[in-house]
Write an enzyme that holds these catalytic residues in place. Structure first.
Site, short mmCIF file in Angstrom:
data_model
loop_
_atom_site.label_atom_id
_atom_site.label_comp_id
_atom_site.label_asym_id
_atom_site.label_seq_id
_atom_site.Cartn_x
_atom_site.Cartn_y
_atom_site.Cartn_z
N ASP A 177 0.84 -1.17 0.12
CA ASP A 177 -0.13 -0.07 0.38
C ASP A 177 0.85 1.17 -0.28
O ASP A 177 1.33 1.30 0.73
CB ASP A 177 -0.67 -0.04 1.54
N LYS A 221 2.82 11.08 -3.90
CA LYS A 221 1.58 11.25 -4.16
C LYS A 221 0.86 11.25 -5.23
O LYS A 221 -0.12 10.95 -6.28
CB LYS A 221 0.81 9.93 -3.16
N GLU A 265 -7.56 0.39 -4.69
CA GLU A 265 -7.27 0.62 -3.15
C GLU A 265 -8.60 -0.40 -2.82
O GLU A 265 -8.54 -1.44 -1.84
CB GLU A 265 -6.70 1.82 -2.23
N ASP A 268 -12.60 5.76 1.95
CA ASP A 268 -11.46 5.64 3.21
C ASP A 268 -11.14 6.64 3.51
O ASP A 268 -11.04 8.27 1.93
CB ASP A 268 -10.35 4.70 1.83
P1 ADP Z 1 -2.98 7.79 3.85
O1 ADP Z 1 -3.86 6.04 3.80
O2 ADP Z 1 -3.45 9.45 4.01
O3 ADP Z 1 -1.94 7.25 3.99
P2 ADP Z 1 -3.80 6.53 6.88
O4 ADP Z 1 -5.08 5.20 6.46
O5 ADP Z 1 -2.53 5.61 7.43
O6 ADP Z 1 -2.99 7.53 5.81
O7 ADP Z 1 -4.53 7.22 7.86
C1 ADP Z 1 -3.24 7.84 9.26
C2 ADP Z 1 -4.41 9.53 9.65
O8 ADP Z 1 -5.47 8.31 10.57
C3 ADP Z 1 -3.81 9.94 10.29
O9 ADP Z 1 -4.43 11.56 10.39
C4 ADP Z 1 -3.80 9.53 11.44
O10 ADP Z 1 -3.69 10.72 12.77
C5 ADP Z 1 -5.06 8.31 11.80
N1 ADP Z 1 -5.50 8.47 13.24
C6 ADP Z 1 -4.68 6.97 13.33
N2 ADP Z 1 -4.99 6.31 14.34
C7 ADP Z 1 -6.18 6.85 14.65
C8 ADP Z 1 -7.13 6.41 15.78
N3 ADP Z 1 -6.78 5.47 16.53
N4 ADP Z 1 -8.30 7.42 15.87
C9 ADP Z 1 -8.31 8.59 14.77
N5 ADP Z 1 -7.38 8.80 14.30
C10 ADP Z 1 -6.17 7.97 13.72
MG MG Z 2 -4.28 5.19 2.08
#
Ligand code: ADP
Ligand code: MG
Length: 621
Positions: free
Chosen positions: A23, A87, A187, A214
């Site tokens: 991913d 990205k 995705e 998402d």
């Molecule tokens: P991307 O797909 O953009 O790479 P992610 O799916 O990894 O991102 O999401 C990252 C986001 O998820 C960040 O803003 C992070 O603060 C939030 N996040 C991670 N854990 C939690 C949680 N337990 N509760 C709420 N938000 C969370």
């Molecule tokens: Mg993502």
């Protein structure tokens, strides 16, 4: 006709090698595999550490590249040398980025508005493909370290809305990182695979309608999928590329600042305080996903946030995502009640309020049992396992064993149908002419994975003739590839302004043994670095030559309107570019392109040139 199983078998050198799922996220990236013992997908992690690798790249003064958690701290200390959200730049032109109003701390290069974006770092220029390849190389290295075996094959995920150019850019990034990218998958499809929705669907002949919600760090995507006979079809997508968990954090910071009587101006002046609050805000948000009250201190500042307050703060943000959901349903011709399954993806869907709102909107419980920041990678690992031929329950479809494309300016291979595409398949793309009054265009069809056509296999060639005389860049020639169910490739070319067209039929499979296919694949990986460097150099040269041509044309038409000073400066910049083109240094060419653009921009804006403005975007043949 090639089958995926045969394809893998011919890669005899690495028969037992594991294929990983990746991913490649805007905020975080990760690798997953199917565990050889349990046969379950798992995300790879080092002892006690997170599986997530922040998609952040730091370039130190000595030219070293640091990726991940370690690089993240430089976002504050050294923002001009630290790249995040690469990205978002994939496959984008400067014009695209400008329209989106991108605000990034690092320097993006504007070299002619229809050219692909580049990032300047010291005296080097990086394409988004190279930047993403640094992240992929880091993931590959981690996976190898954990698995104690070489990792050279991967399935990589991309957003469902990624276009052809963005998917190709992602493939190239993989190749540059030394990975053979077996498949690019969407995705939302990967997330659905991780929930086993395809297996559940196999028992019925009814299509299943799925919504994948998402919400990541900086982006929101909603995809509506239809699943039938194990095949996912994207019905519609919607979203907001500037909405995510980072906005939750900002809302919390603003709330605390207000409570403590700190003005926003004060906050923007005191970046240490702002940064401290932001870190605490994210911690509070994450804590409140499992508790009701957050309490902490920053120096002598007391920080309190209740779950209720958080919900009030993020409500307007969630409302925005609901508008996108409505539009996606409308575009798919569906209503919320038609959706049978709702899948939650992205770290921000861990906030219970988000789940509640989505569940209310669709009127049903959401699928949230799988870790939302790993679910996409886990699905990619499942797809990888199918491609490896381990999962015998899943039907293998006919696929193209090698990429198919045509030759563009500078002898480059432009892929229209990537390898491993399902058959039947079709693709088309627009091209334009290189020189003024060009009356014909040679369409040369090639097969293979190398960046230069001379290293690939020529399948056919024909001339599209009688193109009416027009300035370079004005004709629009659409080249179409169609592979029918028998694997026969039909290539057509049509000049859209005049309507003239021509086509030819070829049999790509003819006379190509499995050994030859294997050799072509291995060659492409071994030569990836030099190939991509050569492609970058060729593209820079073509771009430079094109700019010289259009500048010359411009000067001929508008000489009288330019000051003597402008004339002299332009001539000097043109000469410098001309000289740079003769050397093998793409960075120097980009530098001179930038310099010439800087000289000509003021007067070009003064006298808008029709020919320049009207020339189409697109590769030249
Ligand atoms: P991307 O797909 O953009 O790479 P992610 O799916 O990894 O991102 O999401 C990252 C986001 O998820 C960040 O803003 C992070 O603060 C939030 N996040 C991670 N854990 C939690 C949680 N337990 N509760 C709420 N938000 C969370
Ligand atoms: Mg993502």
């Amino acid at each position: 006709m090639a089958k995926i199983a045969i394809n893998i078998a011919t890669g005899s050198l690495q028969k037992e090698e594991m294929i990983v799922g990746i991913d490649l996220g805007t905020t975080n990236s990760l690798v997953a595999i199917i565990h050889p013992e349990t046969k379950q997908p798992i995300a790879l992690r080092e002892h006690n550490s997170s599986s997530l690798v922040p998609s952040v790249i730091y370039f130190d003064e000595a030219g070293n590249v640091i990726v991940g958690e370690e690089a993240k701290k430089y976002l504050e200390i050294s923002p001009e040398r630290t790249i995040y959200s690469a990205k978002r730049l994939m496959g984008k032109t400067y014009q695209d980025i400008q329209q989106e109003g991108q605000l990034l701390a690092y320097q993006i290069i504007d070299d002619g508005t229809d050219q692909l974006v580049k990032v300047k770092m010291g005296d080097r220029f990086y394409s988004p493909v190279e930047l993403s390849s640094f992240i992929l190389a880091e993931l590959k290295q981690r996976a190898e370290h954990i698995l104690k075996t070489p990792v050279t094959k991967a399935v990589i995920t991309v957003p469902a809305y990624f276009n052809d150019a963005q998917r190709q850019a992602t493939r190239d990034a993989g190749k540059l990182a030394g990975l053979d990218v077996l498949r690019i998958i969407n995705e939302p499809t990967a997330a659905s695979l991780a929930y086993g929705l395809d297996r559940a669907n196999q028992a019925t002949t009814e299509p299943q309608l799925i919504a994948v919600y998402d919400l990541g760090g900086g982006t929101f995507d909603i995809s509506i999928l239809r699943l039938l006979d194990g095949v996912f079809e994207v019905l519609s997508t919607n979203g907001n590329t500037f909405l995510g968990g980072d906005d939750f954090d900002r809302a919390i910071v603003a709330h605390w600042a207000q409570a403590a009587n700190i003005s926003l101006q004060e906050l923007s002046r005191n970046s240490l305080l702002a940064q401290g609050l932001r870190v605490k805000a994210e911690a509070a948000k994450i804590y409140l996903s499992g508790a009701d009250v957050f309490e902490d201190k920053l120096n002598d500042l007391s920080l309190v946030l209740t779950k209720k307050e958080l919900e009030t703060l993020i409500e307007p943000l969630i409302a925005k995502t609901m508008v996108c959901c409505k539009q996606a349903l409308k575009d798919a011709g569906l209503s919320a009640s038609d959706i049978q399954t709702v899948v939650m993806v992205g770290g921000s869907t861990r906030t219970p309020f988000v789940k509640h709102r989505v569940s209310d909107f669709f009127g049903k419980l959401v699928h949230d049992a799988v870790n939302p920041d790993e679910v996409v990678a886990l699905g990619a690992a499942i797809q990888a396992d199918v491609l490896a031929g381990h999962n015998k329950d899943i039907l293998l479809l006919d696929i193209t064993p090698l990429s198919l494309g045509i030759e563009t300016a500078g002898g480059l291979m432009d892929v229209l149908i990537p390898r491993n595409a399902k058959i039947p398949s079709k693709a088309s793309r627009q091209y334009t002419t290189q020189v003024d009054g060009q009356g014909s265009m040679r369409i040369s069809v090639f097969q293979g994975e190398r960046d230069l056509v001379k290293d690939n296999r020529k399948l056919a060639e024909f001339n599209l003739i009688n193109i009416p005389g027009m300035p370079a860049g004005l004709p629009k020639v659409e080249v179409g590839f169609l592979i029918n169910a028998d694997g026969i490739l039909m290539v057509s070319a049509k000049e859209l302004r005049s309507g003239i067209e021509q086509s030819i039929e070829v049999k790509p499979q003819l006379g190509l043994s499995d050994d030859q296919v294997e050799k072509m694949l291995l060659d492409s990986i071994t030569h990836a670095k030099e190939d991509i460097a050569l492609r970058a150099l060729t593209e820079a040269r073509t771009e430079g030559e094109q700019l010289l041509q259009s500048t010359e044309r411009f000067l001929q038409k508008n000489a009288s309107v330019l000051t003597k000073e402008e004339m002299l400066q332009t001539a000097a910049a043109m000469q410098a570019l001309q000289m740079a083109i003769t050397l093998d240094n793409k960075d120097l060419i980009h530098e001179k392109i930038e310099a010439l653009n800087d000289v000509s921009r003021p007067y070009a804006e003064r006298i808008m040139d029709e020919a320049i403005a009207g020339a189409m975007k697109g590769k030249k043949i």
